[in-house]
Write an enzyme that holds these catalytic residues in place. Structure first.
Site, short mmCIF file in Angstrom:
data_model
loop_
_atom_site.label_atom_id
_atom_site.label_comp_id
_atom_site.label_asym_id
_atom_site.label_seq_id
_atom_site.Cartn_x
_atom_site.Cartn_y
_atom_site.Cartn_z
N GLU A 102 40.46 15.48 22.11
CA GLU A 102 41.14 16.27 21.08
C GLU A 102 42.28 17.10 21.66
O GLU A 102 42.06 18.22 22.12
CB GLU A 102 40.14 17.19 20.37
CG GLU A 102 40.82 18.00 19.26
CD GLU A 102 39.85 18.85 18.43
OE1 GLU A 102 38.64 18.80 18.67
OE2 GLU A 102 40.35 19.58 17.56
N LYS A 115 41.25 12.63 18.59
CA LYS A 115 41.24 13.59 17.48
C LYS A 115 42.47 14.47 17.58
O LYS A 115 42.44 15.54 18.19
CB LYS A 115 39.95 14.43 17.55
CG LYS A 115 39.88 15.51 16.49
CD LYS A 115 38.49 16.03 16.28
CE LYS A 115 38.53 17.20 15.30
NZ LYS A 115 37.23 17.53 14.76
#
Ligand code: 13P
Length: 393
Positions: free
Chosen positions: A215, A258
């Site tokens: 992420e 992400k």
């Protein structure tokens, strides 16, 4: 005699060439292929499962402190039992597994049980939802006075991954935050430091049998910077991250990404879904290899409707994208659900109902089939201050 010698030297030369070829092939394997992991096939299978078309992730890995703030906003005390009740409401929502393939949990939650004594991980698996675990331990401010951060949590990570896997976790999450919109941000230090952390985390997870969600969040913040500025920095950040993932031998088919959607700063006019999709897809096409099975966007403070409409527009923009373009939403799935529950037993079913409706809307958007109306139309940005230090987002 001369012919024999010529033959010999030709043979030697061809041996040398063959040996060189093999050595080169070996080097090429090391440079461009990923690490050898006993879990390689399982990681690829699990990543593909989570990234399956039309499903996404419920991000419910807020730290105890952040969960507490959210609970308090609806008049519920931040106790272990209340946090457990809240997560039980989410994970036992009937039909959630039709729309969601993974749920990210905080460490406390991974080991919790529902009131009927069943482990949360078993409840999720029975719904076809893979349990995941946040493994970073929060943000720490970098020197420089600009409020840029690095993410902590590499200490003991291998041992923690082993324990989480034993408890049923199939994937992990590590959130790196890159701040933009201010003079000098992001610095090269922040980009390199966060790319390194993500790559090292991903490597450790894969060595220990967990699919890493990588992420890199180019975070939505104040300022009137343009969508193109966000795209410029996002492309730069993702390219650095992918470069280091390659360098560290991470199996790209066994990760999930992400990222943020590309949005203009909070003080600039909101961009249309079509504009967000055009710029975001362009950025992804330029920086994310097709080997990565799923791009699971965070909601990052978008309103619930905005998050769904932008996801639908992304799938309209790139219906044949090499990766799933889907969701890993926290606030965009939980905000109205929490308000509806407000800690009251009598609201339990209504809150689960709205959660499933939101998950369905996003599942349809991820399949490019959301037609509306949205279950929570309108609504403003669901912001939350950037937290640093301690554990949790
Ligand atoms: P939001 O969807 O609320 O941004 O949360 C997703 C997440 O897990 C960020 O780490």
């Amino acid at each position: 005699m001369q012919a024999k010698m010529q033959f010999r030297s030709a043979r030697t030369a061809s041996c040398v060439r063959a040996t060189r070829g093999r050595a080169q092939a070996k080097v090429l394997c090391r440079a461009f292929n990923s690490m050898e992991s006993p879990f390689a096939e399982e990681l690829k299978k699990n990543a593909a499962y989570i990234a399956q078309k039309g499903k996404g992730i419920l991000a419910s890995d807020e730290s105890n402190a952040t969960t507490g703030k959210r609970l308090q906003s609806v008049g519920v005390d931040n106790t272990e039992d209340n946090r457990r009740d809240w997560r039980e409401l989410l994970y036992t929502a009937p039909g959630l597994g039709q729309y969601v393939s993974g749920a990210i949990m905080f460490e406390e939650t991974l080991y919790q049980k529902a009131r009927d004594g069943r482990q949360f991980v078993d409840i999720l698996l029975a719904q076809g939802i893979y349990p995941g675990i946040k493994v970073d331990t929060g943000l720490q401010v970098l020197p420089g006075g600009k409020g840029e951060t690095t993410t902590q949590g590499l200490d003991n990570l291998a041992d923690r991954c082993k324990a989480y896997r034993k408890q049923g976790a199939k994937f992990a999450k590590w959130r790196a935050v890159i701040k933009i919109g201010e003079e000098g941000c992001p610095s090269t230090t922040a980009i390199l430091e966060n790319a390194h952390g993500l790559a090292r985390y991903a490597q450790i997870c894969q060595e220990n049998g967990l699919v890493p969600i990588v992420e890199p969040e180019v975070t939505l913040g104040p300022g009137d910077y343009s969508i193109d500025e966000t795209a410029f920095w996002s492309e730069r950040v993702y390219s650095h991250v992918m470069r280091l993932l390659n360098e560290y031998g991470v199996i790209l088919e066994g990760i999930l990404l992400k990222p943020n959607m590309c949005l203009p700063g909070l003080d600039a006019p909101v961009a249309s879904p079509e504009e967000v999709a055009r710029v975001t897809v362009r950025t992804m096409m330029r920086s994310i290899p097709p080997a990565v099975p799923g791009i699971h966007f965070l909601s990052g403070g978008m309103s619930e409707e905005e998050a769904t409409l932008n996801l639908q527009a992304l799938n309209d923009e790139a219906p044949n994208a090499p990766w799933a373009l889907t969701f890993s939403y926290g606030r965009a799935l939980q905000a109205t659900t929490l308000k509806t529950w407000a800690g009251k037993e009598s609201n339990w079913a209504a809150a689960q109902d709205i959660l499933v409706k939101l998950a369905k809307a996003n599942s349809e958007a991820a399949a490019g089939k959301f037609k509306g109306p949205h279950p929570v139309p309108g609504g403003g940005r669901i912001l939350q201050a950037l937290r640093t230090g301690g554990s949790g987002k």
